[in-house]
Design a protein around this motif. Structure first.
Motif, PDB file in Angstrom:
ATOM      1  N   VAL A  78       0.132 -91.022 -27.540  1.00  0.00           N
ATOM      2  CA  VAL A  78      -1.239 -90.684 -27.536  1.00  0.00           C
ATOM      3  C   VAL A  78      -1.267 -89.938 -28.185  1.00  0.00           C
ATOM      4  CG1 VAL A  78      -2.553 -90.217 -26.201  1.00  0.00           C
ATOM      5  CG2 VAL A  78      -1.187 -91.677 -25.252  1.00  0.00           C
ATOM      6  N   THR A  82      -3.671 -86.583 -29.244  1.00  0.00           N
ATOM      7  CA  THR A  82      -5.180 -85.955 -28.810  1.00  0.00           C
ATOM      8  C   THR A  82      -5.059 -85.074 -29.167  1.00  0.00           C
ATOM      9  OG1 THR A  82      -3.301 -84.289 -27.693  1.00  0.00           O
ATOM     10  CG2 THR A  82      -3.272 -86.191 -26.148  1.00  0.00           C
ATOM     11  N   HIS A  85      -2.290 -86.149 -18.639  1.00  0.00           N
ATOM     12  CA  HIS A  85      -0.589 -86.780 -18.179  1.00  0.00           C
ATOM     13  C   HIS A  85      -0.974 -87.145 -16.636  1.00  0.00           C
ATOM     14  CE1 HIS A  85       3.857 -86.199 -17.159  1.00  0.00           C
ATOM     15  NE2 HIS A  85       3.654 -87.777 -17.262  1.00  0.00           N
ATOM     16  N   VAL A 113       3.029 -88.251 -24.065  1.00  0.00           N
ATOM     17  CA  VAL A 113       1.189 -88.012 -24.253  1.00  0.00           C
ATOM     18  C   VAL A 113       1.620 -86.499 -24.215  1.00  0.00           C
ATOM     19  CG1 VAL A 113       1.538 -88.606 -21.445  1.00  0.00           C
ATOM     20  CG2 VAL A 113      -0.576 -87.886 -22.999  1.00  0.00           C
TER      21      VAL A 113
END
Length: 336
Positions: free
Chosen positions: A318, A320, A201, A193
């Motif tokens: 992930v 984002t 995080h 992440v």
């Protein structure tokens, strides 16, 4: 997964209608020798999507609860956060005032006028500027000063702060996301992440540990070196615990940071990030941005080469969001 996270006590604006998809990256799995998956938080929907919609859910919930008509927030010139805040304000019938910091020196006019800046203008946001990019306390003071001036005019402003001294309301969005990921399955051996402000995080790590999940969460540094980022994550998770009235389930060994793709610095695209961006596009048809997600995805082969990810393990990246920032970097990308 029914354990109470403690986030239920705080108001939300309900900006995220549905959970985001979790998908397997088949071609990249074969390329890296991993079972590689992606959490599509680029598809949170509102105003171009991205992780900031989860964070703003709680800030805008607090603003609504206070009867605010204006929100004020600080970010870099190409901040996904301020663009998302402008979109959230538009949906909720508020005015957005975006304070932009000059964190990335030497950028051209395209950087200053396109991408997130252009979208914020379309959304009707007002821009103000702060001259320093590494002065969170000073940037917050400038926002509060503007807020007081607005209040004197009869407005009802709400400040979304930048500094570590403030309550980490935005982190609660990723405390919640931990449950979402665990409920979607499958079980992962590691999660990768971005780690910038530490809110995404830290919130995700906190939520996972609160729910009893011990999966390692590797934070890929996009703004500061690994040691400094680890210190920041310790502060963030401690403040989340205080906000929720809980003992902190995150211990120092839980905080994992990696900074080998950070160079040449925040908002600058190095060779590893460029390679990661190209690889994702040409093998999976998905776009990454130069500031956050390309550097984060560069962490996958980097961690694998260092033995911090095991061959054949099931890894979650992930995503984002942040794709609008790509257009601000078009001259850098075109001349590569």
């Amino acid at each position: 997964m029914t354990k109470d996270l403690g986030t239920e006590q705080f108001p939300r604006a309900r900006l995220l209608a549905n959970r985001t998809p979790l998908e397997r990256l088949d071609r990249l799995s074969e390329h890296f020798g991993l079972d590689l998956w992606i959490k599509r938080d680029d598809l949170t929907g509102l105003g171009g999507g991205g992780n900031k919609i989860r964070q703003l859910d709680y800030y805008m919930g607090a603003a609504l609860a206070e009867g605010a008509d204006t929100i004020l927030i600080t970010g870099a010139v190409q901040s996904n956060y301020v663009r998302s805040a402008a979109a959230a304000a538009a949906r909720l019938g508020m005015q957005a005032i975006l304070q932009l910091e000059d964190r990335v020196p030497g950028m051209d006019d395209t950087y200053r006028t396109s991408g997130n800046v252009l979208l914020s203008q379309i959304l009707g946001a007002e821009h103000m500027f702060y001259p320093e990019g590494e002065d969170e306390a000073g940037a917050d003071r400038a926002l509060y000063a503007r807020s007081e001036a607005l209040r004197a005019e009869g407005r009802r402003p709400y400040v979304i702060p930048l500094g570590l001294d403030a309550r980490p309301l935005g982190a609660l969005g990723y405390v919640d996301a931990a449950r979402e990921i665990l409920n979607q399955g499958p079980e992962f051996d590691a999660i990768v992440v971005p780690s910038g402000s530490g809110v995404t995080h830290g919130g995700l790590l906190y939520g996972l540990r609160r729910l009893g999940a011990q999966v390692p969460v590797h934070g890929i540094c996009v703004r500061r070196a690994a040691a400094a980022q680890s210190e920041r994550l310790n502060i963030v998770t401690t403040k989340i615990a205080a906000l929720l009235g809980q003992d902190n389930p995150v211990t120092p060994p839980d905080i994992l940071t990696w900074d080998r793709a950070l160079a040449p610095g925040y908002g600058r695209m190095g060779a590893q990030a460029r390679e990661a961006m190209t690889l994702m596009a040409r093998m999976e048809g998905l776009f990454l941005d130069p500031v956050y997600t390309a550097k984060t995805f560069a962490g996958v082969p980097g961690l694998l080469a260092e033995g911090r990810l095991r061959p054949g393990s099931r890894v979650l990246f992930v995503h984002t969001g942040g794709v609008p920032a790509l257009f601000a970097y078009q001259n850098d990308i075109a001349t590569a």
